[in-house]
Design an enzyme around this catalytic site. Sequence first.
Site, PDB file in Angstrom:
ATOM      1  CE1 TYR A   1      28.019  27.539  43.581  1.00  0.00           C
ATOM      2  CE2 TYR A   1      25.955  28.702  44.640  1.00  0.00           C
ATOM      3  CZ  TYR A   1      27.274  28.565  44.658  1.00  0.00           C
ATOM      4  OH  TYR A   1      28.105  29.507  45.214  1.00  0.00           O
TER       5      TYR A   1
ATOM      6  CD  GLU B   1      29.484  35.052  44.917  1.00  0.00           C
ATOM      7  OE1 GLU B   1      28.736  35.978  44.457  1.00  0.00           O
ATOM      8  OE2 GLU B   1      29.113  34.015  45.113  1.00  0.00           O
TER       9      GLU B   1
ATOM     10  CD1 TRP C   1      24.524  31.145  42.297  1.00  0.00           C
ATOM     11  CD2 TRP C   1      26.186  32.504  41.969  1.00  0.00           C
ATOM     12  NE1 TRP C   1      25.639  30.196  42.160  1.00  0.00           N
ATOM     13  CE2 TRP C   1      26.649  31.144  41.772  1.00  0.00           C
ATOM     14  CE3 TRP C   1      26.986  33.334  41.573  1.00  0.00           C
ATOM     15  CZ2 TRP C   1      28.135  30.816  41.770  1.00  0.00           C
ATOM     16  CZ3 TRP C   1      28.444  33.287  41.463  1.00  0.00           C
ATOM     17  CH2 TRP C   1      28.862  31.811  41.523  1.00  0.00           C
TER      18      TRP C   1
END
Length: 192
Positions: free
Chosen positions: A17, A39, A47
């Site tokens: 990522y 988000e 995350w």
Amino acid sequence: MPQRCQWAGEDPLMVAYHDEEWGVPLRDDRRLFELLILEGAQAGLSWRTILHKRENYRRLFDGFDPVKIARYRDAKVKKLLADAGIVRNRLKVAATIQNAKSLLELQKSGTSFSEFLWQFVDDQPIHNHWKSLSDLPAKTDVSDAMSKELKVRGFKFVGSTICYAFMQAAGMVNDHETSCYRHRQITAEDRG
């Protein structure tokens, strides 16, 4: 081995990522919508947790198609809240449905989601020069303005901190640490 931002760690999914997505300017409405939803889902979590659930989100939320999501009713919400593949938070699921409706209203007005979001950075990425993770702000005046305007348009789970994390991920700001090889690459690609 290239030097990366501290937060990427050693988890292969996080590294991929970091290397391939985070901070790369994104202008596709559906992918921006997906990122905003994810988000928001991250609020109060890491995350890494959301990234490991991303494929489940894509499957359960119809590929983040806002037209389909805007039509979700109680039966679909119950099904979503029963699936451990996502964050089972009623407010976050409701926000996803509301955000799909708000996105469709924005598009009906003749403005793409991308145009709307990128206006906050004058359609150009901001290249910051942070030396370490501790230097990065949690929010800025720009993310405050984005948050305020999204809320006016009916979006939920779009506080300034969420908006700034979104801006980082969507490449509106280049917040890779200066020692990270991606900082130089993204800056060069933008100016190239």
